[in-house]
Scaffold this active site. Structure first.
Site, PDB file in Angstrom:
ATOM      1  N   CYS A 170      53.920  41.602  32.117  1.00 13.80           N
ATOM      2  CA  CYS A 170      52.541  41.946  32.471  1.00 13.80           C
ATOM      3  C   CYS A 170      52.054  43.202  31.743  1.00 13.80           C
ATOM      4  CB  CYS A 170      52.381  42.106  33.975  1.00 13.80           C
ATOM      5  SG  CYS A 170      53.349  43.452  34.647  1.00 13.80           S
ATOM      6  N   ARG A 192      46.424  45.613  39.843  1.00 13.42           N
ATOM      7  CA  ARG A 192      46.679  47.043  40.040  1.00 13.42           C
ATOM      8  C   ARG A 192      45.818  47.508  41.212  1.00 13.42           C
ATOM      9  NH1 ARG A 192      46.620  46.799  34.134  1.00 13.42           N
ATOM     10  NH2 ARG A 192      48.530  47.667  33.273  1.00 13.42           N
ATOM     11  N   ASN A 219      54.541  48.572  29.114  1.00 17.89           N
ATOM     12  CA  ASN A 219      53.924  49.868  28.806  1.00 17.89           C
ATOM     13  C   ASN A 219      54.880  51.006  29.181  1.00 17.89           C
ATOM     14  OD1 ASN A 219      51.732  48.232  28.333  1.00 17.89           O
ATOM     15  ND2 ASN A 219      50.741  48.675  30.286  1.00 17.89           N
ATOM     16  N   HIS A 246      45.523  54.990  31.023  1.00 19.05           N
ATOM     17  CA  HIS A 246      44.690  54.365  32.046  1.00 19.05           C
ATOM     18  C   HIS A 246      43.221  54.221  31.621  1.00 19.05           C
ATOM     19  CE1 HIS A 246      44.529  52.594  35.908  1.00 19.05           C
ATOM     20  NE2 HIS A 246      43.455  53.296  36.218  1.00 19.05           N
TER      21      HIS A 246
END
Ligand code: PEP
Ligand code: MG
Length: 602
Positions: A505, A300, A457, A193
């Protein structure tokens, strides 16, 4: 002798400036016995230290309020109240009365409290462990006379490069972007992150340096090259000049790329590829809208939670979502419901699961906390009045979750009806395919969802059992592994057969070679960081689907990721020549870490 550390490129760009070393760890404490006559003085010394730590927290709080706003500043209230807790102070003083030095007494009590809170049945109390750790570090630093490293202390305009072990939420809210120009961390990977946040903020960053904080003293001057992942320590004037030149070249490249922002996203043989932007913070929306993206493929929403002490209410969320929807003027904006957990944690975290990535996160948390989830859903339904909002659910593993989420969406709508509030009814509900379960059983979802979006991811992490945040495992995080390519191919085939949009994405789509592979695997929609939109558009416009398909099938038939990469690279290089931008995002993960730099940058 100049030195360099090699880590992972997390956010592109080159910056130069003094280091701001932030060591935010519980220091080692010696066992120290004091004589009876020293007990009273030691207690007074302890009380003074607590007062000093409290004064400092009040100062930090005031500054966080100024930079980040009142909600974020509230993080520090909990820590202030811990320092005022009579039971805690008494326990420390009891140990001092038994002839223990103040720092050891405090250390033992805090360790005990942290353990008790971590095991507590109430989640509210478990979440306080992060605050206890911060208080533990702060008071011990005062007692041991260690330097105070708060990042808020960096004066504006000092153009410092923050080097720290990991960027925690309480550190993130203190970051003054007018003082810090780059970030380097020991921990993390390209998909953790911190890296995603740095890219959103446009702050050059390197992660996964492993031991930068122990290699530096805090007095160095640095060049941070976020494009190649190299941190140069005390560069020579020649190296500085070479980097300045390279920075200019990068700026020219970026300006050239910007020229194709407005061009059509179409391959040489006339296939349209929908190219959207990922938006992590509402502030990015305007930049992303001008990057040439056709809407938002992934918004997000964790920024509303991470680094905060309280959950955002419906109004605050409605404002944040509408802001992004307005910026994209009628284009689709796919908003993902809270993906909290894993490495995206609110202050205090959820220290309950031994393995947070396999734990209580994302849709699991939302379904278990329906009031929290419905607040978000109501805000989304209302924001949809502003444009084409679509809702996306993260970390789906089974159809039941989709059905439960849809039932809660209906309840949220009914609650708005009861309040007489205006909203849009017919929002498309799609899912992220980012677990092997969802990918393998993707056919079970087709009749209940409006679209698929592949989160590479997490898909890579779960398929290969490689923690996406582990610097030690970064070379094993290989999106071109045959298992990953086959799963992506399957999702695209099933989705297309049912006329469902299949977007990618995850970070994979931002990297030229991988974007090429995805086009060849049949992907016709991608969503990438706003800043990567022109680069990916350049790839799309420079290749044909025919060649990409041939390359992707050769990669699919390869037995290893390296073989797959060779197949893809050969054909992509034939299309573009050996252009430097093709190497971006495929760093050398061999990770030799510390090495002597002989020349300037290549
Ligand atoms: C992903 O997992 O690929 C993704 C896009 O979501 P996140 O990085 O937020 O987990
Ligand atoms: Mg994910």
């Amino acid at each position: 002798m100049p030195r360099a550390l090699r880590g992972m490129p997390a956010s592109g760009g080159i910056v130069e400036g003094p280091v701001h070393l932030l060591r935010w760890e519980v220091p080692d404490v010696r066992h120290r016995i004091i004589p009876d006559e020293a007990v009273a003085g030691e207690k007074a010394h302890f009380r003074e230290a607590v007062q000093k730590a409290k004064d400092r927290l009040l100062q930090v709080r005031a500054r966080a309020e100024k930079h980040a706003g009142p909600e974020e500043a509230a993080i520090f209230d909990v820590q202030i109240s811990i320092l005022e807790d009579a039971a805690l102070l008494e326990q420390v003083e009891e140990l001092i009365a038994q002839n223990l030095g103040a720092e050891k007494a405090f250390d033992l009590v805090l360790l005990e409290w942290r353990q008790q809170f971590a095991r507590h049945a109430q989640s509210m109390l478990r979440e306080r462990v992060g605050d206890l750790i911060d208080v533990h570090i702060r008071v011990l630093s005062v007692l041991l006379g260690l330097p105070d490293h708060d990042p808020v202390d960096v004066p504006k305009g000092s153009n410092a490069i923050l080097v720290t072990h990991d960027l925690t939420p309480s550190l993130t809210v203190q970051l003054d972007r007018e003082a810090i120009i780059g970030i380097a961390t020991d921990a993390g990977t390209r998909t953790s992150h911190v890296a995603i946040l740095a890219r959103s903020l446009g702050l050059p960053a390197i992660v996964g340096l492993r031991d930068a904080t122990s290699k530096l003293t805090g007095n160095e001057h640095l060049i941070l090259d976020g494009t190649s992942g190299v941190l140069l320590i005390d560069p020579t004037p020649e190296q500085s000049a070479a980097y300045r030149e390279r920075r200019l070249r990068e700026a020219e490249d970026a300006a050239e790329l910007q020229l194709i922002a407005g061009a059509e996203s179409v391959t040489l043989d006339g296939h349209w590829i929908t190219l959207r932007a990922n938006v992590d913070l509402p502030e990015e929306a305007v930049q992303a809208a001008s990057s040439g993206a056709e809407g938002v493929g992934l918004m997000r929403t964790e920024f509303l939670v991470v680094g905060r002490a309280t959950m955002p209410d419906e109004e605050e969320q409605y404002r944040a979502y509408s802001h992004v929807v307005d910026a994209f003027k009628g284009q689709p904006v796919i908003i993902r419901t809270f993906d909290v957990g894993g490495d995206k944690l609110p202050v205090g975290g959820y220290p309950t699961d031994a393995n947070p990535f396999l734990g209580w996160r994302a849709i699991r948390m939302c379904l278990d906390e329906p009031e929290l989830f419905k607040t978000q859903l109501r805000a989304l339904l209302r924001a949809a009045k502003h444009g084409d909002v679509r809702i996306m659910l993260p970390l789906i593993v089974s159809l039941d979750e989709v059905r439960q989420a849809r039932a809660l969406l209906d309840e949220a709508a009914a609650e708005l009806d009861a309040r007489g509030v205006d909203y849009r009814h017919d929002l498309p509900l799609g899912v992220m395919v980012e677990t092997p379960a969802a990918a393998i059983a993707v056919d079970t979802l087709v009749n209940d969802v409006a679209f698929f979006s592949i989160g590479t991811n997490d898909l890579v992490q779960y398929t290969l059992a490689v923690d996406r945040g582990s610097a030690n495992l970064a070379s094993r995080f290989t999106p071109l592994h045959p298992a990953v390519l086959r799963l992506i191919h399957r999702i695209v085939e099933v989705g297309s057969a049912h006329r469902l949009e299949v977007c990618v994405c995850g970070e994979m789509a931002s990297q030229p070679l991988m974007a090429f592979a995805l086009i060849g695997l049949g992907v016709r929609s991608m969503s990438v960081a706003g800043r990567a939109v022109p680069l990916v558009k350049r790839i799309i416009r420079g290749v044909s689907v025919e060649v990409a398909t041939e390359a992707a099938f050769a990669a699919l038939n390869a037995r290893t990721a390296v073989e797959a990469e060779t197949e893809l690279r050969r054909r992509l290089t034939a299309a573009f020549g050996d252009a430097a931008f093709l190497r971006d995002g495929l760093p050398d993960y061999s990770n030799t870490n510390t090495f002597e730099v002989l020349g300037g940058p290549q």
